[in-house]
Design an enzyme around this catalytic site. Sequence first.
Site, short mmCIF file in Angstrom:
data_model
loop_
_atom_site.label_atom_id
_atom_site.label_comp_id
_atom_site.label_asym_id
_atom_site.label_seq_id
_atom_site.Cartn_x
_atom_site.Cartn_y
_atom_site.Cartn_z
N CYS A 18 -1.05 -49.61 75.81
CA CYS A 18 -1.73 -48.58 75.29
C CYS A 18 -3.28 -47.75 76.13
O CYS A 18 -3.15 -48.35 76.91
CB CYS A 18 -1.36 -47.90 73.41
SG CYS A 18 -1.14 -45.88 73.60
N ASP A 141 -2.80 -50.70 61.99
CA ASP A 141 -4.11 -50.63 63.19
C ASP A 141 -5.37 -51.59 62.30
O ASP A 141 -5.12 -51.37 60.63
CB ASP A 141 -4.47 -49.92 63.64
CG ASP A 141 -4.77 -49.78 65.04
OD1 ASP A 141 -5.79 -50.37 65.40
OD2 ASP A 141 -5.44 -48.69 65.20
#
Length: 222
Positions: A18, A141
């Site tokens: 990412c 996360d």
Amino acid sequence: MVTLAVNRSRPGLRVKICGLTQPEHVDAAVGAGAAYLGFVFFPKSPRHVSAAAARALALEAPVGVAKVGLLVDATDDDIAAILTQVPLDMLQLHGHESPERVAEVRTRFGLPVMKAVGVAVEADLERLPAYEAVADQILVDAKAPKDAVLPGGNGLAFDWRLIAGRNWAKPWMLAGGLTPGNVAEAVRLTGARQVDVSSGVESAPGVKDGAKIRAFVTAARA
């Protein structure tokens, strides 16, 4: 709905790189076998890219590698403006979006949606079922500190033992503080079949490192 990328890492494991901003790092991620490429549309992030830049990067990637747009509390107009330029395969909602908002975005734009849920303590896991019911995937996360500018990409990990042995009906991805040095242990402890990395493969905030990308994917495969 878009068919997502075929796994290019070891069987059963998908890797997402990412915060890509440069063509050479897209090439490194694809070459290493990443299944997902993430582009950040959040101006406060050092990994932010414009829609025009993201379009060029997305077009660099071959068919079969999923292009994911990371959005933070974006409006419909924001999302529509990005999608008119960037050929995305999935939207990642990484802000304070409610389950209702997740469902709304999914319906309005017709793309798979991944919702990030921050975890610091076991009680945070109680939020996951509501999002799992409306999203296509869940990103588990590390919860950002209260004073953090960024909702993710802070290089923080949570206690992986909190989710050891847990299973969800929808596909889920592990993120938060992962590096080439700890991703194998994270996969072993959590049973994750998908992992997401951003700051863990950088030489400086927002600056990806091709060697670290390759080392991360290699370690995840192990």
